[in-house]
Design a protein around this motif. Structure first.
Motif, PDB file in Angstrom:
ATOM      1  N   GLY A  98       0.804  -1.216   0.000  1.00  0.00           N
ATOM      2  CA  GLY A  98       0.000   0.000   0.000  1.00  0.00           C
ATOM      3  C   GLY A  98       0.836   1.264   0.000  1.00  0.00           C
ATOM      4  O   GLY A  98       0.303   2.372   0.057  1.00  0.00           O
ATOM      5  N   SER A  99       2.173   1.098  -0.031  1.00  0.00           N
ATOM      6  CA  SER A  99       3.117   2.222  -0.127  1.00  0.00           C
ATOM      7  C   SER A  99       2.952   3.268   0.975  1.00  0.00           C
ATOM      8  O   SER A  99       2.739   4.454   0.707  1.00  0.00           O
ATOM      9  N   PRO A 100       3.040   2.847   2.243  1.00  0.00           N
ATOM     10  CA  PRO A 100       2.965   3.833   3.326  1.00  0.00           C
ATOM     11  C   PRO A 100       4.196   4.729   3.323  1.00  0.00           C
ATOM     12  O   PRO A 100       5.261   4.325   2.852  1.00  0.00           O
ATOM     13  N   ASP A 101       4.056   5.943   3.852  1.00  0.00           N
ATOM     14  CA  ASP A 101       5.240   6.800   3.974  1.00  0.00           C
ATOM     15  C   ASP A 101       5.642   6.984   5.429  1.00  0.00           C
ATOM     16  O   ASP A 101       6.492   7.805   5.756  1.00  0.00           O
ATOM     17  N   PHE A 102       5.007   6.205   6.329  1.00  0.00           N
ATOM     18  CA  PHE A 102       5.402   6.178   7.732  1.00  0.00           C
ATOM     19  C   PHE A 102       5.388   4.724   8.185  1.00  0.00           C
ATOM     20  O   PHE A 102       4.374   4.037   8.052  1.00  0.00           O
ATOM     21  N   LEU A 103       6.511   4.246   8.686  1.00  0.00           N
ATOM     22  CA  LEU A 103       6.668   2.847   9.071  1.00  0.00           C
ATOM     23  C   LEU A 103       6.984   2.765  10.560  1.00  0.00           C
ATOM     24  O   LEU A 103       7.888   3.443  11.052  1.00  0.00           O
ATOM     25  N   ILE A 104       6.223   1.941  11.286  1.00  0.00           N
ATOM     26  CA  ILE A 104       6.439   1.735  12.719  1.00  0.00           C
ATOM     27  C   ILE A 104       6.914   0.306  12.943  1.00  0.00           C
ATOM     28  O   ILE A 104       6.234  -0.644  12.550  1.00  0.00           O
ATOM     29  N   LEU A 105       8.076   0.174  13.570  1.00  0.00           N
ATOM     30  CA  LEU A 105       8.673  -1.136  13.813  1.00  0.00           C
ATOM     31  C   LEU A 105       8.878  -1.335  15.308  1.00  0.00           C
ATOM     32  O   LEU A 105       9.565  -0.546  15.958  1.00  0.00           O
ATOM     33  N   ASP A 106       8.272  -2.388  15.845  1.00  0.00           N
ATOM     34  CA  ASP A 106       8.378  -2.700  17.267  1.00  0.00           C
ATOM     35  C   ASP A 106       9.412  -3.806  17.444  1.00  0.00           C
ATOM     36  O   ASP A 106       9.173  -4.952  17.079  1.00  0.00           O
ATOM     37  N   GLU A 107      10.585  -3.458  17.978  1.00  0.00           N
ATOM     38  CA  GLU A 107      11.681  -4.405  18.206  1.00  0.00           C
ATOM     39  C   GLU A 107      12.045  -5.190  16.936  1.00  0.00           C
ATOM     40  O   GLU A 107      11.994  -6.418  16.929  1.00  0.00           O
ATOM     41  N   PRO A 108      12.441  -4.523  15.860  1.00  0.00           N
ATOM     42  CA  PRO A 108      12.714  -5.230  14.601  1.00  0.00           C
ATOM     43  C   PRO A 108      13.933  -6.153  14.642  1.00  0.00           C
ATOM     44  O   PRO A 108      14.014  -7.080  13.839  1.00  0.00           O
ATOM     45  N   SER A 109      14.879  -5.913  15.566  1.00  0.00           N
ATOM     46  CA  SER A 109      16.077  -6.761  15.617  1.00  0.00           C
ATOM     47  C   SER A 109      16.042  -7.750  16.768  1.00  0.00           C
ATOM     48  O   SER A 109      17.035  -8.430  17.042  1.00  0.00           O
ATOM     49  N   ASN A 110      14.889  -7.868  17.437  1.00  0.00           N
ATOM     50  CA  ASN A 110      14.780  -8.737  18.607  1.00  0.00           C
ATOM     51  C   ASN A 110      15.031 -10.199  18.244  1.00  0.00           C
ATOM     52  O   ASN A 110      14.365 -10.770  17.386  1.00  0.00           O
ATOM     53  N   GLY A 111      16.023 -10.821  18.900  1.00  0.00           N
ATOM     54  CA  GLY A 111      16.308 -12.238  18.687  1.00  0.00           C
ATOM     55  C   GLY A 111      17.142 -12.561  17.470  1.00  0.00           C
ATOM     56  O   GLY A 111      17.424 -13.740  17.203  1.00  0.00           O
ATOM     57  N   LEU A 112      17.544 -11.549  16.714  1.00  0.00           N
ATOM     58  CA  LEU A 112      18.301 -11.807  15.490  1.00  0.00           C
ATOM     59  C   LEU A 112      19.777 -12.039  15.778  1.00  0.00           C
ATOM     60  O   LEU A 112      20.338 -11.479  16.722  1.00  0.00           O
ATOM     61  N   ASP A 113      20.406 -12.857  14.929  1.00  0.00           N
ATOM     62  CA  ASP A 113      21.854 -13.020  15.010  1.00  0.00           C
ATOM     63  C   ASP A 113      22.515 -11.807  14.352  1.00  0.00           C
ATOM     64  O   ASP A 113      21.831 -10.971  13.735  1.00  0.00           O
ATOM     65  N   PRO A 114      23.848 -11.649  14.500  1.00  0.00           N
ATOM     66  CA  PRO A 114      24.515 -10.457  13.947  1.00  0.00           C
ATOM     67  C   PRO A 114      24.235 -10.211  12.467  1.00  0.00           C
ATOM     68  O   PRO A 114      24.021  -9.070  12.052  1.00  0.00           O
ATOM     69  N   GLN A 115      24.216 -11.273  11.658  1.00  0.00           N
ATOM     70  CA  GLN A 115      23.952 -11.109  10.231  1.00  0.00           C
ATOM     71  C   GLN A 115      22.537 -10.612   9.998  1.00  0.00           C
ATOM     72  O   GLN A 115      22.293  -9.729   9.161  1.00  0.00           O
ATOM     73  N   GLY A 116      21.588 -11.160  10.763  1.00  0.00           N
ATOM     74  CA  GLY A 116      20.199 -10.716  10.641  1.00  0.00           C
ATOM     75  C   GLY A 116      20.036  -9.255  11.017  1.00  0.00           C
ATOM     76  O   GLY A 116      19.279  -8.513  10.385  1.00  0.00           O
ATOM     77  N   MET A 117      20.767  -8.832  12.053  1.00  0.00           N
ATOM     78  CA  MET A 117      20.724  -7.426  12.471  1.00  0.00           C
ATOM     79  C   MET A 117      21.238  -6.510  11.370  1.00  0.00           C
ATOM     80  O   MET A 117      20.668  -5.449  11.100  1.00  0.00           O
ATOM     81  N   ILE A 118      22.331  -6.917  10.740  1.00  0.00           N
ATOM     82  CA  ILE A 118      22.914  -6.110   9.658  1.00  0.00           C
ATOM     83  C   ILE A 118      21.914  -5.978   8.512  1.00  0.00           C
ATOM     84  O   ILE A 118      21.726  -4.891   7.951  1.00  0.00           O
ATOM     85  N   GLU A 119      21.253  -7.078   8.158  1.00  0.00           N
ATOM     86  CA  GLU A 119      20.292  -7.061   7.052  1.00  0.00           C
ATOM     87  C   GLU A 119      19.110  -6.133   7.356  1.00  0.00           C
ATOM     88  O   GLU A 119      18.675  -5.366   6.494  1.00  0.00           O
ATOM     89  N   ILE A 120      18.600  -6.191   8.583  1.00  0.00           N
ATOM     90  CA  ILE A 120      17.491  -5.324   8.973  1.00  0.00           C
ATOM     91  C   ILE A 120      17.947  -3.870   8.993  1.00  0.00           C
ATOM     92  O   ILE A 120      17.237  -2.963   8.527  1.00  0.00           O
ATOM     93  N   ARG A 121      19.147  -3.630   9.520  1.00  0.00           N
ATOM     94  CA  ARG A 121      19.686  -2.263   9.568  1.00  0.00           C
ATOM     95  C   ARG A 121      19.807  -1.679   8.171  1.00  0.00           C
ATOM     96  O   ARG A 121      19.383  -0.551   7.922  1.00  0.00           O
ATOM     97  N   GLU A 122      20.382  -2.442   7.254  1.00  0.00           N
ATOM     98  CA  GLU A 122      20.561  -1.958   5.885  1.00  0.00           C
ATOM     99  C   GLU A 122      19.223  -1.704   5.210  1.00  0.00           C
ATOM    100  O   GLU A 122      19.069  -0.739   4.453  1.00  0.00           O
ATOM    101  N   LEU A 123      18.235  -2.548   5.500  1.00  0.00           N
ATOM    102  CA  LEU A 123      16.898  -2.362   4.925  1.00  0.00           C
ATOM    103  C   LEU A 123      16.254  -1.088   5.457  1.00  0.00           C
ATOM    104  O   LEU A 123      15.686  -0.299   4.681  1.00  0.00           O
ATOM    105  N   ILE A 124      16.353  -0.853   6.753  1.00  0.00           N
ATOM    106  CA  ILE A 124      15.773   0.349   7.359  1.00  0.00           C
ATOM    107  C   ILE A 124      16.406   1.607   6.762  1.00  0.00           C
ATOM    108  O   ILE A 124      15.712   2.565   6.410  1.00  0.00           O
ATOM    109  N   LEU A 125      17.725   1.600   6.645  1.00  0.00           N
ATOM    110  CA  LEU A 125      18.421   2.755   6.073  1.00  0.00           C
ATOM    111  C   LEU A 125      18.016   2.983   4.614  1.00  0.00           C
ATOM    112  O   LEU A 125      17.828   4.115   4.180  1.00  0.00           O
ATOM    113  N   LYS A 126      17.853   1.893   3.866  1.00  0.00           N
ATOM    114  CA  LYS A 126      17.441   1.992   2.455  1.00  0.00           C
ATOM    115  C   LYS A 126      16.036   2.592   2.349  1.00  0.00           C
ATOM    116  O   LYS A 126      15.788   3.474   1.533  1.00  0.00           O
ATOM    117  N   LEU A 127      15.118   2.120   3.193  1.00  0.00           N
ATOM    118  CA  LEU A 127      13.742   2.623   3.161  1.00  0.00           C
ATOM    119  C   LEU A 127      13.693   4.106   3.514  1.00  0.00           C
ATOM    120  O   LEU A 127      12.921   4.871   2.935  1.00  0.00           O
TER     121      LEU A 127
END
Length: 305
Positions: free
Chosen positions: A151-180
């Motif tokens: 639906g192409s929102p222009d405001f995104l709310i993320l509740d604990e997006p890196s919770n439980g992730l391993d280091p690689q998963g954290m990096i992937e989420i971080r890079e995605l957030i920065l890209k968005l």
């Protein structure tokens, strides 16, 4: 400054319990990555659910895209939000593509145009017919974000997006957030306990304790507060100030004998120049406040009022 989301004096009360929100206020600037920080039970998820239209405040107001929550048009503003609250809403026995199709149907979108682009955006364009139950936790988190982006929102709310992730998963989420945020110009509010990871992302912070906003601060302001400095004790800070002025080094005088010096300091040169004016260094101590220590000092005080 233009704000996507503001709140003033929000109160949320439940029967036989303390106020989940207690005269809470917030200001989320357009284009920000807003780090929403507080311990469990501080009121973060209550506020997020309220903004998403899942709960109503007992009193007070919030404004979303300039529309107050009491206005009938608030529903149109809430449609511009994408959210992943607590755990991603995904179907484990479906593929990533079918999960996205399900969300398209829920939102009543006329076609499935854009699904492949969304999968590519979150790095899931090569999973094919693999069912979500076989995904890693990081892949599921990225799929949850993809679903929130339908639906192409222009405001995104993320509740604990890196919770439980391993280091690689954290990096992937971080890079995605920065890209968005940087490429898609999406304003993002992140509720997180992972302060080290949050410090790599956030442009603004809000610190909540016991349902109240304790402090809002920009990343630049926080960096200035938390920057490295050298605490120095000398026999005379008047002489020290004179020498540091000549050396063009930033400092802060604390007392007649103690000062903070900021930036790189050539200790040998400083010692020599001070000694010429009969001023001597007695102690030197490097220090830097981290986001974690800043938060503990800030919220620790609020929790012990």
């Amino acid at each position: 400054m233009e704000y996507i989301l503001t709140a003033k004096d929000l109160i949320k009360e439940y029967r036989h319990s303390a106020k989940a929100l207690n005269r809470f206020s917030i200001h989320v600037p357009k284009g920000a990555i807003y780090g929403f920080v507080g311990e469990n039970g501080a009121g973060k998820t209550t506020f997020i659910r309220m903004v998403c239209g899942l709960q109503a405040p007992t009193s007070g107001t919030y404004t979303l895209y300039g529309v107050k929550n009491t206005d009938k048009n608030i529903l149109n503003s809430q449609k511009r939000i994408g959210a992943v609250v607590e755990t991603p809403s995904i179907y484990m026995d479906m593929t990533a593509k079918n999960n996205l199709k399900q969300q398209y149907q829920i939102l009543g979108l006329p076609s499935y145009d854009g699904i492949d682009e969304l999968l590519h955006l979150v790095g899931l364009d090569s999973v094919g017919k693999k069912k979500v139950k076989h995904f890693s936790l990081g892949m599921r988190q990225r799929l949850g974000i993809a679903i929130a982006l339908v639906g192409s929102p222009d405001f995104l709310i993320l509740d604990e997006p890196s919770n439980g992730l391993d280091p690689q998963g954290m990096i992937e989420i971080r890079e995605l957030i920065l890209k968005l945020n940087r490429k898609k110009q999406i304003t993002i509010l992140i509720s997180s306990h992972n302060l080290d990871e949050l410090s790599r992302l956030a442009t603004h912070y809000g610190f909540i304790a016991k349902g109240r906003m304790v402090k809002e601060i920009t990343a630049k302001e926080l960096e200035k507060v938390c920057r490295k400095c050298m605490k120095i004790t000398v026999t005379d800070t008047t002489v020290l100030a004179h020498v540091l002025d000549i050396m063009n080094i930033e400092y802060e005088i604390i007392s007649d004998t103690v000062a903070n010096i900021y930036g790189e300091v050539p200790i040998s040169e400083l010692t020599l120049k001070l000694s010429k004016d009969n001023c001597y260094i007695t102690t030197l101590h490097e220090q830097a406040e981290t986001l974690e220590s800043y938060y503990i000092n800030l919220v620790g005080g609020a929790n012990h009022e």
